[in-house]
Every structure is written in structure tokens, then in C-alpha cells.
Design a protein around this motif. Structure first.
Motif, PDB file in Angstrom:
ATOM      1  N   PHE A   1     -20.695  48.131   6.898  1.00  0.00           N
ATOM      2  CA  PHE A   1     -20.540  47.291   8.211  1.00  0.00           C
ATOM      3  C   PHE A   1     -21.713  47.639   9.129  1.00  0.00           C
ATOM      4  O   PHE A   1     -22.829  46.367   9.219  1.00  0.00           O
ATOM      5  N   ARG A   2     -21.526  48.536   9.596  1.00  0.00           N
ATOM      6  CA  ARG A   2     -23.188  48.280  10.660  1.00  0.00           C
ATOM      7  C   ARG A   2     -23.671  48.180  10.425  1.00  0.00           C
ATOM      8  O   ARG A   2     -25.016  48.152  10.927  1.00  0.00           O
ATOM      9  N   GLU A   3     -24.528  49.545   9.134  1.00  0.00           N
ATOM     10  CA  GLU A   3     -25.818  49.502   8.795  1.00  0.00           C
ATOM     11  C   GLU A   3     -26.205  48.108   8.012  1.00  0.00           C
ATOM     12  O   GLU A   3     -27.349  47.628   8.753  1.00  0.00           O
ATOM     13  N   LYS A   4     -25.427  47.660   8.113  1.00  0.00           N
ATOM     14  CA  LYS A   4     -25.958  46.578   6.610  1.00  0.00           C
ATOM     15  C   LYS A   4     -25.833  44.837   7.933  1.00  0.00           C
ATOM     16  O   LYS A   4     -26.526  44.626   7.250  1.00  0.00           O
ATOM     17  N   SER A   5     -25.463  45.004   8.583  1.00  0.00           N
ATOM     18  CA  SER A   5     -25.472  43.609   9.484  1.00  0.00           C
ATOM     19  C   SER A   5     -26.373  43.518  10.788  1.00  0.00           C
ATOM     20  O   SER A   5     -26.748  44.785  11.057  1.00  0.00           O
ATOM     21  N   ASP A   6     -26.786  42.934  11.209  1.00  0.00           N
ATOM     22  CA  ASP A   6     -27.436  42.677  12.400  1.00  0.00           C
ATOM     23  C   ASP A   6     -26.797  42.984  13.995  1.00  0.00           C
ATOM     24  O   ASP A   6     -25.561  41.961  13.833  1.00  0.00           O
TER      25      ASP A   6
ATOM     26  N   GLU B   1     -28.369  42.184  16.661  1.00  0.00           N
ATOM     27  CA  GLU B   1     -27.953  40.924  17.555  1.00  0.00           C
ATOM     28  C   GLU B   1     -27.052  39.668  17.323  1.00  0.00           C
ATOM     29  O   GLU B   1     -27.026  39.163  17.884  1.00  0.00           O
ATOM     30  N   ASN B   2     -26.522  39.607  15.799  1.00  0.00           N
ATOM     31  CA  ASN B   2     -25.096  38.901  15.869  1.00  0.00           C
ATOM     32  C   ASN B   2     -23.807  39.038  16.555  1.00  0.00           C
ATOM     33  O   ASN B   2     -23.261  39.297  15.516  1.00  0.00           O
ATOM     34  N   TYR B   3     -24.188  38.832  17.368  1.00  0.00           N
ATOM     35  CA  TYR B   3     -22.275  39.007  18.525  1.00  0.00           C
ATOM     36  C   TYR B   3     -21.608  38.626  17.273  1.00  0.00           C
ATOM     37  O   TYR B   3     -20.657  39.744  17.311  1.00  0.00           O
ATOM     38  N   ILE B   4     -21.347  37.166  17.115  1.00  0.00           N
ATOM     39  CA  ILE B   4     -19.714  36.687  16.097  1.00  0.00           C
ATOM     40  C   ILE B   4     -19.994  37.796  15.016  1.00  0.00           C
ATOM     41  O   ILE B   4     -18.427  37.732  14.772  1.00  0.00           O
TER      42      ILE B   4
END
Length: 106
Positions: A10-15, A17-20
């Protein structure tokens, strides 16, 4: 502290900067920990437990099972939301060459 495979994914695939989205991932991972603790409790205490109330003794379903079911619904909902927000890299499969040989009856 080591990251689980799910957290790494999840951490590798997600942005970042997208705090939500990062908050949803953290909430998902926290619920997974609780889910696993409930699972361990059910394994230790059993699916059915004996309840003593004064002189009465009766058998009932372990309440952790109902809580685990509720958590499962929340986990699936968060998972669906997270997957819709992350960039999933799909592996393209090479197309097989067309079969040009004419076999059998023509």
C-alpha cells in the motif's frame, strides 16, 4: 519495526502526499492488527465459551466472532476504497500469435 507485506504494498503504490489516503491505509492496518488479535483470542478461548453467572453456568458463542465479522466488513470497505485510489500497475501479457495453420477439415 518491520513493515508487513500489505503495508509495503500500500505504501509503495499510494501517493505519499495524499493524506486522506494515508490515513485510510493507517486505519486499515490498525483494524488488521485488531482482527488478528481477535483471531488469536478465538483460537485460545475456543469458538464456544462457558459463562458463569452466580450458580448458573451456560455455553454461548464467543463474542469475539461477532466483533470479527464487523471488523471484516470495515476492512473490506476500506480495502475497496484504498484500491480504487492507488495506482495499480498491471502486467501486460503478450498476445499469442494468431494460429495460421489450417488443420482438420477445410
Amino acid at each position: 519495526m518491520t513493515l508487513s507485506n500489505v503495508e509495503k504494498y500500500f505504501r509503495e503504490k499510494s501517493d505519499p502526499e495524499n493524506y486522506i489516503l494515508q490515513e485510510k491505509i493507517s486505519r486499515y492496518l490498525n483494524l488488521r492488527k485488531i482482527y488478528n488479535k481477535l483471531d488469536n483470542t478465538i483460537k485460545a478461548d475456543g469458538v464456544v465459551i462457558v459463562v458463569e453467572n452466580g450458580s448458573q453456568k451456560y455455553v454461548k458463542l464467543n463474542p469475539a466472532i461477532a466483533e470479527k465479522q464487523k471488523l471484516n466488513v470495515q476492512l473490506l470497505d476500506l480495502e475497496r476504497t484504498i484500491y480504487s485510489s492507488i495506482n495499480i500497475v498491471s502486467k501486460s501479457h503478450p498476445k499469442s500469435p494468431p494460429n495460421e495453420s489450417k488443420g482438420g477439415l477445410v
